[in-house]
Write a protein that holds these residues in place. Structure first.
Motif, short mmCIF file in Angstrom:
data_model
loop_
_atom_site.label_atom_id
_atom_site.label_comp_id
_atom_site.label_asym_id
_atom_site.label_seq_id
_atom_site.Cartn_x
_atom_site.Cartn_y
_atom_site.Cartn_z
N PRO A 131 -5.40 -69.93 4.96
CA PRO A 131 -6.23 -70.59 5.96
C PRO A 131 -5.53 -71.71 6.71
N PHE A 132 -4.62 -72.43 6.01
CA PHE A 132 -4.05 -73.62 6.64
C PHE A 132 -2.82 -73.33 7.51
N ASN A 133 -2.41 -72.07 7.64
CA ASN A 133 -1.30 -71.84 8.59
C ASN A 133 -1.73 -71.12 9.86
N LEU A 134 -3.03 -70.89 10.02
CA LEU A 134 -3.50 -70.18 11.21
C LEU A 134 -3.27 -70.98 12.49
N GLU A 135 -3.55 -72.27 12.44
CA GLU A 135 -3.46 -73.09 13.65
C GLU A 135 -2.12 -73.84 13.75
N ARG A 136 -1.23 -73.62 12.79
CA ARG A 136 0.07 -74.30 12.81
C ARG A 136 1.20 -73.35 13.21
N HIS A 137 0.83 -72.22 13.74
CA HIS A 137 1.81 -71.22 14.20
C HIS A 137 2.66 -70.67 13.05
N GLY A 138 2.12 -70.71 11.84
CA GLY A 138 2.87 -70.22 10.69
C GLY A 138 3.18 -68.74 10.77
N ILE A 139 2.23 -67.94 11.23
CA ILE A 139 2.44 -66.50 11.33
C ILE A 139 3.58 -66.21 12.29
N GLU A 140 3.57 -66.87 13.44
CA GLU A 140 4.61 -66.66 14.45
C GLU A 140 5.97 -67.14 13.94
N GLU A 141 6.00 -68.28 13.26
CA GLU A 141 7.26 -68.81 12.73
C GLU A 141 7.86 -67.87 11.68
N LEU A 142 7.02 -67.31 10.84
CA LEU A 142 7.50 -66.38 9.81
C LEU A 142 8.06 -65.11 10.44
N ASP A 143 7.39 -64.64 11.48
CA ASP A 143 7.88 -63.46 12.19
C ASP A 143 9.26 -63.72 12.77
N ALA A 144 9.42 -64.84 13.43
CA ALA A 144 10.71 -65.20 14.02
C ALA A 144 11.77 -65.42 12.95
N GLY A 145 11.34 -65.86 11.76
CA GLY A 145 12.28 -66.13 10.67
C GLY A 145 12.75 -64.91 9.92
N GLY A 146 12.14 -63.74 10.20
CA GLY A 146 12.64 -62.50 9.63
C GLY A 146 11.89 -61.93 8.46
N VAL A 147 10.63 -62.35 8.24
CA VAL A 147 9.88 -61.72 7.15
C VAL A 147 9.63 -60.25 7.48
N ALA A 148 9.56 -59.44 6.44
CA ALA A 148 9.34 -58.00 6.63
C ALA A 148 7.86 -57.65 6.75
N ALA A 149 6.99 -58.53 6.21
CA ALA A 149 5.55 -58.26 6.21
C ALA A 149 4.84 -59.54 5.80
N TYR A 150 3.52 -59.43 5.68
CA TYR A 150 2.69 -60.58 5.31
C TYR A 150 1.83 -60.23 4.10
N LYS A 151 1.33 -61.28 3.43
CA LYS A 151 0.50 -61.09 2.24
C LYS A 151 -0.64 -62.09 2.25
N CYS A 152 -1.82 -61.63 1.84
CA CYS A 152 -2.94 -62.55 1.64
C CYS A 152 -3.73 -62.14 0.41
N PHE A 153 -4.53 -63.07 -0.07
CA PHE A 153 -5.40 -62.87 -1.22
C PHE A 153 -6.86 -62.97 -0.79
N MET A 154 -7.63 -61.95 -1.11
CA MET A 154 -9.08 -62.05 -0.99
C MET A 154 -9.67 -62.55 -2.30
N ALA A 155 -8.89 -62.51 -3.38
CA ALA A 155 -9.28 -63.10 -4.66
C ALA A 155 -8.83 -64.55 -4.71
N THR A 156 -9.47 -65.34 -5.55
CA THR A 156 -9.09 -66.74 -5.69
C THR A 156 -7.68 -66.85 -6.26
N CYS A 157 -6.88 -67.73 -5.66
CA CYS A 157 -5.52 -67.92 -6.15
C CYS A 157 -5.05 -69.33 -5.82
#
Length: 456
Positions: A131-157
């Motif tokens: 939740p806390f990287n949605l408005e900080r451009h985290g998704i875009e930064e990770l894409d530019a940094g070379g991640v192969a994919a993304y991961k999230c939890f619908m369970a508590t973690c």
């Protein structure tokens, strides 16, 4: 033309067949497949062995850096050595449990620095959707940094007392995050469990004095897996996001994925070695070392998962290697134990034994579920099959060669595993990464580290 390496006389698993043939390597790539290939600097005689593409384990947790909180958990040195010994030549690393979690440019760079010079195998990275990287451009930064994919939890973690630890998504964050991930074209992998229900059922059981692993399994019933899978699929249809459901522990969950895929949704799923090997009634005899979530279900579910694997409705099998320190497993109350299994070293041998040797799985299906399909799903173009031009990544398997796993066999930082004491009917004879032998049954794991981070 002189080659750097020729593997001769093995039964080689190609993309659509298996054949006794030779494979030549030049400059770290597969250069030729056939007989009478010519001269080579090195020759490996693989007579009597299965020559498979090295495993691409699409679900591995390495806790490096530990941030002062988890420094004694699995690091890159030990984790990637275990991969080498187990026939895993590359893996997808989860964005947790390291501190800080991998959720933006800064944390991704910290992770890369932590692994520098420590890799025995190749590593591709997941970026985290929280939740806390949605408005900080985290998704875009990770894409530019070379991640192969993304991961999230619908369970508590995550641990809210640790600054920078991972965090599960609510429905709004999942929906908005999917829209952002969709723009990258990459896949969002999802841990699908209904947090509100499983958390509350667990609290009630604990307060009522329940302590066993069987009790723990009962607090995470099948529908609490199936419902969030259906919800994630609905969100994916709405947003156009490519998704993948992690570690499905029940055939009912797989059926939802299959139906959605047939209806045109870009969705796949995996299961894990431990769901195909253990079942609920034996868990308490083993102890908390075998606790995980989703939980290991009953024999009927296990049989159903094997059927789905054989039909390749389950795209691939992973370890979900999620180790911790022994003290976090050393409790008489299953609800208090850390939920995660150490298993990356025993994917290939157990799956070969249980699938190919005991259940008659075709070798091509075996190669698909350990290597070809995960490489394709996460667009790891140079990985996943014995094909000219791909990276020369191989695992040589010695079939019908039983051994009993001992704690001292394990390369993990903490030598705990639910497979200790189990007889496994095949052995890893040799692991080769881009033409370099990184493990052999005679010499062990080599000290020189040939692994690299894979950037997308």
């Amino acid at each position: 033309m002189g080659y750097d390496l020729i593997i001769k006389n093995g039964l080689v698993i190609l993309e659509n067949s298996e054949i006794k043939t030779d494979v030549a390597v030049k400059d770290g790539k597969i250069a030729a497949i056939g007989n009478d290939l010519g001269d080579s600097k090195k020759v490996i005689d693989a007579k009597g062995l299965i020559v498979s593409p090295g495993m691409v384990d699409a679900h591995v947790h390495i806790t490096d850096p530990g941030g002062g909180y988890r420094d004694e958990w699995e690091g890159y040195l030990t984790g990637t050595r275990a991969c080498a010994k187990g026939g895993v030549t590359s893996f997808m690393e989860m964005p947790l449990n390291q501190v800080p979690a991998t959720v933006d440019k800064e944390s991704l760079e910290i992770k890369f620095q932590a692994g520098k010079g420590k890799l025995s195998v190749d590593v591709a990275s997941f970026g985290g959707l929280v939740p806390f990287n949605l408005e900080r451009h985290g998704i875009e930064e990770l894409d530019a940094g070379g991640v192969a994919a993304y991961k999230c939890f619908m369970a508590t973690c995550g641990d809210r007392s640790i600054d920078g630890d991972f965090m599960n998504v609510d429905d709004y964050s999942l929906y908005e995050g999917m829209k952002l991930v969709a723009k990258t074209g990459k896949v969002l992998a999802i841990h699908a469990e209904n947090a509100a229900i499983t958390d509350r059922l667990g609290e009630i059981a604990y307060k009522n004095g329940k302590t066993t692993l069987k009790d723990y399994v009962a607090t995470r019933p099948v529908f609490t897996e199936v419902e969030p899978i259906k919800r994630a699929i609905l969100f994916a249809k709405e947003t156009g996001c490519r998704i993948h459901i992690c570690h499905v522990a029940c055939p009912e969950g797989v059926e939802e994925v299959t139906q959605a895929r047939q209806a045109g949704v870009d969705v796949t799923c995996e299961t894990c070695t431990h769901y195909l090997y253990f079942e609920t009634d034996e868990l308490d005899a083993i102890g908390p070392v075998v606790k995980c979530s989703p939980p290991i279900r009953d024999k009927k579910a296990q049989n159903g998962l094997w059927k789905k694997v054989m039909q390749e409705e389950i795209s691939f099998v992973t370890s979900d290697h999620s180790p911790c320190t022994p003290d976090l497993k050393d409790t008489a109350n299953a609800f208090e134990a850390w939920g995660g299994i150490s298993g990356v070293q025993n994917n290939v041998d157990i799956l070969f034994d249980e699938g190919v040797q005991k259940r008659g799985m075709p070798l091509t299906t075996f190669a698909n579920i350990i290597a070809t399909n995960p490489a394709k799903r996460y667009d790891l173009a140079h990985k996943g099959s014995i094909t000219i031009g791909k990276d020369a990544d191989f695992v040589l398997i010695k079939p019908n060669s039983s051994y009993v796993l001992k704690a001292t066999d394990l390369e993990y930082k903490n030598q705990i595993s639910p497979y200790i004491g189990r007889e496994i009917g095949a052995q890893i004879a040799q692991t080769i990464l881009r033409g370099h032998t990184i493990y052999s049954i005679d010499a062990g794991v080599v000290e020189e580290r040939f692994g690299q981070f894979i950037l997308k």
